[in-house]
Motif scaffolding. Structure first.
Motif, PDB file in Angstrom:
ATOM      1  N   VAL A   1       0.965  -1.043  -0.037  1.00  0.00           N
ATOM      2  CA  VAL A   1       0.031   0.156   0.382  1.00  0.00           C
ATOM      3  C   VAL A   1       0.503   1.285   0.004  1.00  0.00           C
ATOM      4  N   LEU A   2       2.408   1.096   0.320  1.00  0.00           N
ATOM      5  CA  LEU A   2       2.763   2.548   1.020  1.00  0.00           C
ATOM      6  C   LEU A   2       3.793   2.769  -0.427  1.00  0.00           C
TER       7      LEU A   2
ATOM      8  N   TYR B   1       0.616   3.604  -3.474  1.00  0.00           N
ATOM      9  CA  TYR B   1       0.320   5.397  -3.229  1.00  0.00           C
ATOM     10  C   TYR B   1       1.702   5.586  -3.496  1.00  0.00           C
ATOM     11  N   GLY B   2       2.625   5.882  -2.562  1.00  0.00           N
ATOM     12  CA  GLY B   2       3.762   6.215  -2.790  1.00  0.00           C
ATOM     13  C   GLY B   2       4.091   7.039  -4.799  1.00  0.00           C
ATOM     14  N   LEU B   3       3.789   5.547  -5.121  1.00  0.00           N
ATOM     15  CA  LEU B   3       4.104   5.528  -6.396  1.00  0.00           C
ATOM     16  C   LEU B   3       2.529   6.373  -7.648  1.00  0.00           C
TER      17      LEU B   3
ATOM     18  N   ASP C   1       8.572  14.954  -5.900  1.00  0.00           N
ATOM     19  CA  ASP C   1       9.610  14.481  -7.107  1.00  0.00           C
ATOM     20  C   ASP C   1      10.320  13.658  -5.875  1.00  0.00           C
ATOM     21  N   ALA C   2      10.501  12.424  -6.204  1.00  0.00           N
ATOM     22  CA  ALA C   2      11.551  11.567  -5.363  1.00  0.00           C
ATOM     23  C   ALA C   2      12.701  12.149  -5.077  1.00  0.00           C
ATOM     24  N   LEU C   3      12.805  12.417  -6.146  1.00  0.00           N
ATOM     25  CA  LEU C   3      14.546  12.021  -6.738  1.00  0.00           C
ATOM     26  C   LEU C   3      14.874  13.417  -7.188  1.00  0.00           C
TER      27      LEU C   3
ATOM     28  N   TYR D   1      11.443   5.029  -2.080  1.00  0.00           N
ATOM     29  CA  TYR D   1      11.180   5.796  -2.942  1.00  0.00           C
ATOM     30  C   TYR D   1       9.250   6.400  -2.698  1.00  0.00           C
ATOM     31  N   GLY D   2       8.600   5.171  -2.317  1.00  0.00           N
ATOM     32  CA  GLY D   2       6.701   5.740  -2.547  1.00  0.00           C
ATOM     33  C   GLY D   2       7.085   7.433  -1.120  1.00  0.00           C
TER      34      GLY D   2
END
Length: 447
Positions: free
Chosen positions: A167-168, A171-173, A179-181, A247-248
């Protein structure tokens, strides 16, 4: 003539996978993102730290998979070190894990799960101590039954703990808007900001625990086949889960907010997705996750004590198998009692005790990784090399070398950061020597 009772070989690939995944993934996957992020300095470097730690762990698993395929014995790291370097080194490996690390880490996990449970149920913090004892007694009881019961519980809890992880990640994706990066942590440097190397070290400790699968090799239906597969696929899934959750979280929250929230970052993501229900559901998922980790430790560590007692290096009563269940009842009960005593009387010190033991354990990890070279050379010399029928670590000698350099990095970093703790750890190892000499003389152990 007394009937010979042996360990029951009833565990297959699914039990092995569940033990690897369930033992490694406890609570760290839900709480470590902020700490690694602070040390790494940016979201990109933090993700790279998790990935680097995962690569080193996978190389270590591939190396141990080959050692385990060549030495498919109950006792895991103790048995490997004993076979490679002799009974003294083997005993010290088992001594540190069974007498110090096992009860300390079991008490620590139970204590933290109990604290979360007390919060979840609205109980006073003082109630956590008896909840911890109940949790330890619960997993001890499960493990006193046939090994398929403990293995089944491990599969169940591992399946449940993968739900909040999925789920985490999902949801994050798909719903995260950050922006994760490329996010940088802007803050004043503190003692907590140790740099990229310290961030990798933190991930390596989070990945630890996978090697406990080797302790139950004697109860696997086909250890030469299933132990390597369980290690490789299990560690791969764990790496994907850690990197995926990180990442999420980075995709759902800005890094400054993650650092500010610290251990509550994943709860914030869950609450954003599902409100208060999400936070409580995540708490319940973490408690179940930790129960699975607790069960995995209780399943694995007593097998090491059992193997040592069988070799005449521990009290004989620890080698007893119950006729009906074919499990090492006395060893399981003894480890459980030690953990309960620590949980009751040494609550504030169990985390430190388990941390102190980790340094010594990594010394023995390093020795085991060198075992790949030793066993290959020995097999080549005596003409017994059967690589066509045994698991072979790919990209040899790269994989064992990566594992060795990773282990040396852990040892060096620990020495630099905690020389006092390292000294205490080595003293605790050496305290095992008189015990070893006593049992070797008493039981005439000649190996």
């Amino acid at each position: 003539m007394q009937e010979q009772i042996e360990l029951k070989r009833s565990m297959g690939i699914w039990s092995g996978l569940a033990l690897v995944i369930g033992t490694v993934i406890g609570s760290g996957i839900f709480f470590k993102q902020a700490g690694v992020l602070q040390d790494a300095g940016s979201s990109t470097m933090a993700l790279l730290a998790w990935l680097t730690g995962g690569v080193i762990t996978l190389a270590a698993a591939l190396s141990i998979a080959e050692v385990g395929a060549r030495l498919p014995k109950t006792g895991g790291l103790y048995s490997y070190i004993e076979s490679l370097y002799g009974p003294t080194a083997g005993f010290l490996t088992g001594w540190m894990q069974v007498i110090v690390y096992a009860p300390a880490v079991i008490a620590a996990i139970a204590g933290y799960a109990a604290f979360l449970t007390a919060n979840f149920l609205g109980l006073a913090p003082r109630d956590a101590s008896w909840i911890a004892v109940i949790y330890i007694l619960f997993v001890v009881t499960i493990n006193l039954l046939e090994n398929r019961v403990a293995a089944g519980f491990q599969v169940l809890t591992t399946s449940i703990k993968l739900i909040p992880i999925a789920v985490l990640i999902g949801y994050g994706l798909f719903f995260g808007k950050v922006d994760a990066l490329g996010q940088t942590v802007h803050q004043v440097a503190t003692a907590q900001n140790g740099g990229f190397g310290v961030a990798i070290l933190a991930t390596l400790f989070a990945y630890d625990g996978w090697i406990l699968l080797a302790n139950i090799a004697g109860e696997m239906k086909n250890p030469r086949r299933d132990l390597p597969r369980s290690l490789i696929f299990g560690v791969s899934i764990v790496v994907f889960a850690y990197v995926g959750v990180t990442y999420g979280v980075f995709h759902a929250l800005p890094v400054e907010q993650i650092v500010k929230l610290q251990n509550n970052a994943t709860f914030a993501v869950a609450q954003t997705a599902f409100g208060d229900f999400g936070g409580r559901a995540l708490s319940l998922g973490i408690i179940i996750s930790m129960l699975g980790t607790l069960n995995g430790k209780m399943l694995a560590f007593p097998r090491m004590a059992y193997a040592m007692a069988q070799d005449g290096l521990f009290p004989k009563y620890l080698s007893k198998l119950t006729k009906k269940t074919q499990v090492p009842t006395n060893a399981i009960a003894s480890v459980g009692i030690l953990a309960i005593l620590l949980a009751i009387f040494y609550t504030d010190g169990v985390d430190r005790l388990s941390d102190l033991a980790i340094f010594a354990i990594w010394i023995f990890y390093t020795a085991a990784f060198f075992g790949v070279f030793i066993l290959r050379r020995k097999a080549k010399i005596d003409g017994t090399d059967k690589l066509d029928t045994l698991f072979k670590s790919p990209l040899y000698p790269l994989m064992p070398l990566v594992a060795i350099f990773g282990a040396i990095f852990v040892l060096y970093s620990t020495i630099v950061s905690d020389i006092y703790g390292v000294s205490i750890s080595l003293i605790m190892v050496l305290l095992g020597l008189p015990v070893f000499f006593y049992y070797r003389k008493k039981n005439n152990v000649l190996r």
